[in-house]
Design a protein around this motif. Structure first.
Motif, short mmCIF file in Angstrom:
data_model
loop_
_atom_site.label_atom_id
_atom_site.label_comp_id
_atom_site.label_asym_id
_atom_site.label_seq_id
_atom_site.Cartn_x
_atom_site.Cartn_y
_atom_site.Cartn_z
N ALA A 1 58.98 41.51 42.69
CA ALA A 1 60.21 41.39 41.82
C ALA A 1 60.40 40.02 41.29
O ALA A 1 60.53 39.85 40.04
N LYS A 2 60.05 38.76 42.41
CA LYS A 2 60.33 37.46 41.78
C LYS A 2 59.41 37.22 40.78
O LYS A 2 59.43 36.21 40.02
N LYS A 3 58.19 37.85 40.57
CA LYS A 3 57.24 37.64 39.47
C LYS A 3 57.29 38.56 38.46
O LYS A 3 56.34 38.95 37.53
N GLY A 4 58.13 39.51 38.34
CA GLY A 4 58.51 40.49 37.38
C GLY A 4 57.63 41.67 37.46
O GLY A 4 57.55 42.52 36.52
N TRP A 5 57.24 42.08 38.63
CA TRP A 5 56.64 43.36 39.00
C TRP A 5 57.37 44.37 39.77
O TRP A 5 58.10 43.78 40.62
N THR A 6 57.21 45.49 39.76
CA THR A 6 57.77 46.79 40.35
C THR A 6 56.74 47.28 41.04
O THR A 6 55.66 47.62 40.83
N LEU A 7 57.12 47.50 42.36
CA LEU A 7 56.12 48.12 43.50
C LEU A 7 56.18 49.57 42.97
O LEU A 7 57.43 50.37 43.16
N LEU A 8 55.19 50.29 43.01
CA LEU A 8 54.97 51.46 42.79
C LEU A 8 54.73 52.41 43.94
O LEU A 8 55.29 53.29 44.40
N ASN A 9 53.78 51.85 44.77
CA ASN A 9 53.39 52.42 46.05
C ASN A 9 52.83 51.39 46.90
O ASN A 9 51.83 50.68 46.56
N VAL A 10 53.11 51.70 48.23
CA VAL A 10 51.99 51.07 49.30
C VAL A 10 51.16 52.18 49.62
O VAL A 10 51.52 53.30 50.24
N LEU A 11 49.79 51.93 49.36
CA LEU A 11 48.98 52.87 49.73
C LEU A 11 48.51 52.84 51.23
O LEU A 11 48.27 54.01 51.60
N SER A 12 48.32 51.82 51.88
CA SER A 12 48.07 51.92 53.21
C SER A 12 48.23 50.26 53.98
O SER A 12 48.35 49.48 53.35
N VAL A 13 48.36 50.28 55.15
CA VAL A 13 48.36 48.97 55.85
C VAL A 13 47.24 49.08 56.88
O VAL A 13 46.65 50.07 57.25
N PHE A 14 46.67 47.72 57.08
CA PHE A 14 45.47 47.78 57.68
C PHE A 14 45.19 46.57 58.32
O PHE A 14 46.16 45.62 58.02
N ASP A 15 44.52 46.12 59.30
CA ASP A 15 44.22 44.89 59.81
C ASP A 15 42.90 44.12 59.09
O ASP A 15 42.32 44.71 57.97
N ARG A 16 42.60 43.18 59.47
CA ARG A 16 41.55 42.18 58.68
C ARG A 16 40.12 42.94 58.73
O ARG A 16 39.68 42.42 57.83
N ASP A 17 39.92 44.02 59.55
CA ASP A 17 38.69 44.49 59.21
C ASP A 17 38.62 45.36 57.88
O ASP A 17 37.66 45.66 57.22
N GLY A 18 39.74 45.71 57.34
CA GLY A 18 39.77 46.17 56.06
C GLY A 18 39.77 45.40 54.65
O GLY A 18 39.76 46.02 53.79
N LEU A 19 40.04 44.28 54.98
CA LEU A 19 40.03 43.28 53.90
C LEU A 19 38.87 43.23 53.06
O LEU A 19 38.81 43.18 51.77
#
Length: 96
Positions: free
Chosen positions: A64-82
């Motif tokens: 929001a600070k940069k003018g974007w609206t979050l639509l969806n968090v698809l997933s959370v993951f650790d460093r292995d998924g980067l």
């Protein structure tokens, strides 16, 4: 007595290790801007609990600070998924 001391030592070590595990939490998400409509997919580091709810709460404010609206968090993951998400996120890889 030795068993109790060993159990307490193990519990203390595990509690100290927990913040280190939380430090390697990331989320991939979709966001938008209006007028004109712009969409983006991104990857961001998440502080605190590595959950979708926490990621959503954190990313809403950052985006929001940069003018974007979050639509969806698809997933959370650790460093292995980067690595597998880096190309897809392009310039929004660890940007927010």
């Amino acid at each position: 007595m030795k068993t109790l001391t060993l159990s307490l030592l193990i519990a203390a070590m595990l509690s100290l290790a927990q913040p280190a595990l939380a430090a390697d939490c990331f989320a991939d998400y979709k966001a938008k801007q209006d007028n004109p409509l712009r969409l983006h997919y991104g990857v961001a580091r998440v502080n605190g609990a590595c959950t979708r709810d926490n990621a959503r709460a954190e990313l809403q404010g950052r985006l929001a600070k940069k003018g974007w609206t979050l639509l969806n968090v698809l997933s959370v993951f650790d460093r292995d998924g980067l690595a597998q998400r880096k190309d897809s996120a392009g310039p929004n890889y660890l940007r927010f």
